[in-house]
Design a protein around this motif. Structure first.
Motif, PDB file in Angstrom:
ATOM      1  N   GLY A 144       0.834  -1.218   0.000  1.00 45.00           N
ATOM      2  CA  GLY A 144       0.000   0.000   0.000  1.00 45.00           C
ATOM      3  C   GLY A 144       0.857   1.253   0.000  1.00 45.00           C
ATOM      4  O   GLY A 144       0.584   2.215  -0.722  1.00 45.00           O
ATOM      5  N   LYS A 145       1.932   1.214   0.801  1.00 43.15           N
ATOM      6  CA  LYS A 145       2.854   2.356   0.900  1.00 43.15           C
ATOM      7  C   LYS A 145       3.506   2.635  -0.464  1.00 43.15           C
ATOM      8  O   LYS A 145       3.607   3.773  -0.903  1.00 43.15           O
ATOM      9  CB  LYS A 145       3.925   2.028   1.933  1.00 43.15           C
ATOM     10  N   LEU A 196       2.345   1.727  -3.442  1.00 43.02           N
ATOM     11  CA  LEU A 196       1.324   2.204  -4.387  1.00 43.02           C
ATOM     12  C   LEU A 196       1.000   3.681  -4.140  1.00 43.02           C
ATOM     13  O   LEU A 196       0.765   4.439  -5.082  1.00 43.02           O
ATOM     14  CB  LEU A 196       0.066   1.337  -4.307  1.00 43.02           C
ATOM     15  N   ASN A 197       1.018   4.103  -2.858  1.00 40.46           N
ATOM     16  CA  ASN A 197       0.815   5.526  -2.545  1.00 40.46           C
ATOM     17  C   ASN A 197       1.958   6.383  -3.075  1.00 40.46           C
ATOM     18  O   ASN A 197       1.739   7.482  -3.579  1.00 40.46           O
ATOM     19  CB  ASN A 197       0.680   5.733  -1.024  1.00 40.46           C
ATOM     20  N   THR A 198       3.196   5.863  -2.948  1.00 44.40           N
ATOM     21  CA  THR A 198       4.363   6.588  -3.488  1.00 44.40           C
ATOM     22  C   THR A 198       4.225   6.736  -5.001  1.00 44.40           C
ATOM     23  O   THR A 198       4.461   7.812  -5.550  1.00 44.40           O
ATOM     24  CB  THR A 198       5.674   5.831  -3.142  1.00 44.40           C
ATOM     25  N   LYS A 249       1.478   6.762  -6.702  1.00 47.67           N
ATOM     26  CA  LYS A 249       0.420   7.762  -6.952  1.00 47.67           C
ATOM     27  C   LYS A 249       0.951   9.179  -6.819  1.00 47.67           C
ATOM     28  O   LYS A 249       0.636  10.054  -7.634  1.00 47.67           O
ATOM     29  CB  LYS A 249      -0.738   7.560  -5.958  1.00 47.67           C
ATOM     30  N   SER A 250       1.756   9.434  -5.770  1.00 45.15           N
ATOM     31  CA  SER A 250       2.253  10.800  -5.591  1.00 45.15           C
ATOM     32  C   SER A 250       3.283  11.155  -6.666  1.00 45.15           C
ATOM     33  O   SER A 250       3.358  12.300  -7.095  1.00 45.15           O
ATOM     34  CB  SER A 250       2.783  11.034  -4.175  1.00 45.15           C
ATOM     35  N   GLN A 279       3.079  10.036  -9.737  1.00 48.60           N
ATOM     36  CA  GLN A 279       2.207  10.321 -10.889  1.00 48.60           C
ATOM     37  C   GLN A 279       1.645  11.739 -10.805  1.00 48.60           C
ATOM     38  O   GLN A 279       1.550  12.448 -11.804  1.00 48.60           O
ATOM     39  CB  GLN A 279       1.046   9.312 -10.936  1.00 48.60           C
ATOM     40  N   LYS A 280       1.283  12.135  -9.587  1.00 49.88           N
ATOM     41  CA  LYS A 280       0.657  13.444  -9.393  1.00 49.88           C
ATOM     42  C   LYS A 280       1.661  14.592  -9.561  1.00 49.88           C
ATOM     43  O   LYS A 280       1.363  15.605 -10.171  1.00 49.88           O
ATOM     44  CB  LYS A 280       0.048  13.495  -7.981  1.00 49.88           C
TER      45      LYS A 280
END
Length: 254
Positions: free
Chosen positions: A159-160, A162-164, A166-167, A169-170
């Motif tokens: 999860g950590k 995948l969050n990295t 995502k950020s 990507q953002k």
């Protein structure tokens, strides 16, 4: 233009380097021109492909520092169609040295611009952390392969990561895609292995590669001889698995 794929997971011992070396060698054998970049200060991908780490003068460190261009750092390997940009223990210092630099997350991306044309695939073996080195790899990459060990703690930390992603990507790389989740170190005899496979496939569906990398003694032995599994034992289960993964990636990207 070559597709850049980062192989990342902040957990150690999940098969990142094994995958980097053997996927690169398999793509090479399937007549794709491949560059492997060792972005881990432990330099296991460098030694695992048969290069003496002590002799590395120009590598990933100089690339990120922009003191040398990418072409200067490329070393040919004994595997067909496979080159490497090696690493040295000095890469440990890069996180501290880049901290004050402008655009520090884009150092690798900028360094690879003039070499992308020369390869079909560029694979980046990431360090087992979510630091600046891995951030540089994810910013430079078109996609990321996430190796997941078929063990109890496999999903912890995913999860950590995948969050990295995502950020990244953002903020840094809106084009970054997940190439796939790769199940590694699978042992069909263990109920736990089968449970992890079921769990990951249930949660992530199409994101999971069909190829599963099985536990294989020959796969573990190969790096100590400085060879990929393709060179060490092309008839082994490990070689079959990685060739299958390479074909899956080629089909997906064709």
């Amino acid at each position: 233009m070559g597709k850049i794929i980062a192989i990342a997971n902040q957990k150690g011992g999940v098969g990142k380097t094994t995958t980097s070396i053997n996927l690169a060698a398999s793509l090479g054998v399937l007549e794709k021109k491949v560059l492997l970049i060792d972005a881990d200060p432990q330099a296991n991908a460098t030694s695992g492909i048969g290069i003496n780490v002590e002799t590395v003068e120009i590598g990933t460190y100089q690339l990120l520092e922009h003191s040398n261009i990418a072409k200067d750092a490329v070393v040919k390997t004994e595997t067909p169609n496979l080159d490497i940009i090696p690493a040295h223990i000095d890469l440990v210092a890069i996180e501290i040295e880049l901290v004050d630099k402008d655009q520090r997350e884009y150092m690798l991306k900028n360094a690879l611009q003039n070499i992308r044309e020369d390869y079909d695939y560029i694979l980046i073996d990431c360090a087992p952390s979510l630091g600046l080195l891995t951030l540089n790899a994810l910013t430079a990459a078109d996609s990321v392969i996430i190796p997941i060990q078929c063990e109890y703690f496999a999903l912890e930390g995913l999860g950590k990561l995948l969050n990295t992603i995502k950020s990244v990507q953002k903020i840094h790389n809106s084009e970054l895609d997940i190439e796939g989740l790769l199940l590694t170190m699978y042992d069909a005899r263990l109920r736990l292995s089968n449970q992890v496979v079921e769990e990951v496939q249930k949660h992530f569906n199409d994101m999971v590669f069909q190829t599963i990398i099985q536990r294989n003694v020959r796969l573990s032995e190969a790096p100590s001889y400085g060879e990929s599994i393709i060179n060490y034992d092309a008839g082994s289960k490990g070689a079959t698995n990685y060739l299958s993964l390479a074909k899956e990636i080629i089909n997906k990207n064709s």
